[in-house]
Motif scaffolding. Sequence first.
Motif, PDB file in Angstrom:
ATOM      1  N   LEU A 114      37.469  -0.249 -34.666  1.00 49.02           N
ATOM      2  CA  LEU A 114      38.960   0.079 -34.243  1.00 49.02           C
ATOM      3  C   LEU A 114      39.717  -0.555 -35.425  1.00 49.02           C
ATOM      4  O   LEU A 114      40.634   0.355 -35.902  1.00 49.02           O
ATOM      5  CB  LEU A 114      39.267  -0.596 -33.202  1.00 49.02           C
ATOM      6  N   HIS A 115      39.688  -1.597 -35.987  1.00 53.37           N
ATOM      7  CA  HIS A 115      40.580  -2.209 -36.969  1.00 53.37           C
ATOM      8  C   HIS A 115      40.434  -1.184 -38.396  1.00 53.37           C
ATOM      9  O   HIS A 115      41.470  -0.699 -38.807  1.00 53.37           O
ATOM     10  CB  HIS A 115      40.129  -3.503 -37.561  1.00 53.37           C
ATOM     11  N   THR A 116      39.244  -0.704 -38.672  1.00 52.00           N
ATOM     12  CA  THR A 116      39.048   0.271 -39.806  1.00 52.00           C
ATOM     13  C   THR A 116      39.731   1.445 -39.542  1.00 52.00           C
ATOM     14  O   THR A 116      40.372   1.771 -40.406  1.00 52.00           O
ATOM     15  CB  THR A 116      37.482   0.461 -39.901  1.00 52.00           C
ATOM     16  N   ALA A 117      39.729   1.903 -38.386  1.00 52.55           N
ATOM     17  CA  ALA A 117      40.219   3.101 -38.125  1.00 52.55           C
ATOM     18  C   ALA A 117      41.959   3.183 -38.136  1.00 52.55           C
ATOM     19  O   ALA A 117      42.545   3.933 -38.584  1.00 52.55           O
ATOM     20  CB  ALA A 117      39.899   3.645 -36.698  1.00 52.55           C
ATOM     21  N   LEU A 118      42.443   2.062 -37.651  1.00 56.02           N
ATOM     22  CA  LEU A 118      43.865   1.586 -37.765  1.00 56.02           C
ATOM     23  C   LEU A 118      44.304   1.442 -39.165  1.00 56.02           C
ATOM     24  O   LEU A 118      45.398   2.016 -39.506  1.00 56.02           O
ATOM     25  CB  LEU A 118      44.255   0.598 -36.787  1.00 56.02           C
ATOM     26  N   ALA A 119      43.453   0.771 -39.988  1.00 51.31           N
ATOM     27  CA  ALA A 119      43.770   0.554 -41.324  1.00 51.31           C
ATOM     28  C   ALA A 119      44.066   1.575 -42.247  1.00 51.31           C
ATOM     29  O   ALA A 119      44.701   1.636 -43.396  1.00 51.31           O
ATOM     30  CB  ALA A 119      42.958  -0.706 -41.728  1.00 51.31           C
ATOM     31  N   VAL A 169      46.651  -3.838 -33.976  1.00 51.43           N
ATOM     32  CA  VAL A 169      45.763  -4.790 -34.881  1.00 51.43           C
ATOM     33  C   VAL A 169      46.216  -6.231 -34.634  1.00 51.43           C
ATOM     34  O   VAL A 169      45.312  -7.258 -34.537  1.00 51.43           O
ATOM     35  CB  VAL A 169      46.554  -4.626 -36.088  1.00 51.43           C
ATOM     36  N   ALA A 170      47.427  -6.675 -34.299  1.00 52.50           N
ATOM     37  CA  ALA A 170      47.814  -8.079 -33.850  1.00 52.50           C
ATOM     38  C   ALA A 170      46.792  -8.193 -32.599  1.00 52.50           C
ATOM     39  O   ALA A 170      46.436  -9.636 -32.380  1.00 52.50           O
ATOM     40  CB  ALA A 170      49.337  -8.129 -33.502  1.00 52.50           C
ATOM     41  N   GLY A 171      46.837  -7.408 -31.714  1.00 57.04           N
ATOM     42  CA  GLY A 171      45.874  -7.544 -30.620  1.00 57.04           C
ATOM     43  C   GLY A 171      44.608  -7.885 -30.779  1.00 57.04           C
ATOM     44  O   GLY A 171      43.876  -8.868 -30.323  1.00 57.04           O
ATOM     45  N   ILE A 172      44.082  -7.259 -31.836  1.00 55.48           N
ATOM     46  CA  ILE A 172      42.540  -7.376 -32.249  1.00 55.48           C
ATOM     47  C   ILE A 172      42.636  -8.892 -32.612  1.00 55.48           C
ATOM     48  O   ILE A 172      41.642  -9.747 -32.626  1.00 55.48           O
ATOM     49  CB  ILE A 172      42.386  -6.612 -33.231  1.00 55.48           C
ATOM     50  N   GLY A 173      43.524  -9.359 -33.653  1.00 56.20           N
ATOM     51  CA  GLY A 173      43.569 -10.628 -34.188  1.00 56.20           C
ATOM     52  C   GLY A 173      43.560 -11.571 -33.172  1.00 56.20           C
ATOM     53  O   GLY A 173      42.944 -12.870 -33.310  1.00 56.20           O
ATOM     54  N   ALA A 229      50.760   0.963 -34.924  1.00 55.82           N
ATOM     55  CA  ALA A 229      49.502   0.324 -35.084  1.00 55.82           C
ATOM     56  C   ALA A 229      49.451  -1.329 -35.251  1.00 55.82           C
ATOM     57  O   ALA A 229      48.323  -1.794 -34.911  1.00 55.82           O
ATOM     58  CB  ALA A 229      48.541   1.237 -35.808  1.00 55.82           C
ATOM     59  N   GLY A 230      50.476  -1.644 -35.755  1.00 57.35           N
ATOM     60  CA  GLY A 230      50.392  -3.145 -36.077  1.00 57.35           C
ATOM     61  C   GLY A 230      50.522  -3.927 -34.759  1.00 57.35           C
ATOM     62  O   GLY A 230      49.694  -4.971 -34.892  1.00 57.35           O
TER      63      GLY A 230
END
Length: 319
Positions: free
Chosen positions: A314-319, A17-21, A13-14
């Motif tokens: 999405l970030h919350t779901a992944l975290a 997450v990096a793509g979101i960032g 998932a990282g």
Amino acid sequence: MVALPRAVRTADAGTTVAGIGDWVDSAPLRDLVACFGGRWPTGDLGAVLAGLDEFSARHWDFRAGRERPDAREPDLDPVTAGRARAAAIALGMVRPLPPARPRYAHLVVLGGLAHACLRRVAYAADLLRRGLRVTGELAVLGSYRPLSDVERRTLAEAGVTGCDTEVDALDAAVRWTFDVAGPDAEDGLDAGHPHHSWSSRTYRISGRPPVRVLAAPSSEPERRRAHTADTQRFWAGHVDLAGGDQVLLVTAPIYVPFQHCDALRTLAVPHGCGVDTVGVDPTRPDVARLPEPTLTPGRYLQETRSAIRSMRTLHTALA
């Protein structure tokens, strides 16, 4: 154009997450925040997303809980309006891109306002005619949201009548686009309230994948109608969605970032499938002849907020 987050397996998932960032920390979004007098939020990615959510609620939320057609249009000076559009272009909300692959397991058309129902189904049919391979089904997803008088007039001007809800418009678009009289199979539940009810109509069309028109119930029926994530999640429960399947979503360019991230959360994360999302190409002949409203700076700012909120969820779901 700023790239959207990619769908990867939950174990990695990282990368998502990096793509979101990368999307959130991009120069166009930073410039847009500065244009409205904002300070960039500090902290980790979760804190930045929370700060941008709060900032966009104060400056770019013109709906205030209403449906999109009822949103007010802000009074922006020409320079600010130009920067809003420039940011939208850079963030992938204006210019459509073609599908990244020649073949997908499923092709999914997301519902919307009446004109969008016609245009998106027409574009999906155009992709199939031009050789896009779909090994599973063409799914057309909507809800029992009532159509407004304006939407009914839009459909009538295009020669489509007898529609009361969004899913009626999608079903009519399928029959109109593919020249079919009626479904080959039907299923559903009339619960006496549109937020609880659902329906499924399947068309078998020679030379095409099966076409399923699905109306989803709301996951919060006491509060609201079904939204995009509800329709995606409900559809996933009706197909054998396997890890490694590639799914192509069709929407309008302005909604690509937010609906792509919704699909990562509702489809890619729980099922391990890949997701690509494309906007309708308005230059295609079957699309160009259908009505389309003028998009305004306010609309682009509103959907920038939608993208931020979708990425935060999405970030919350992944975290």
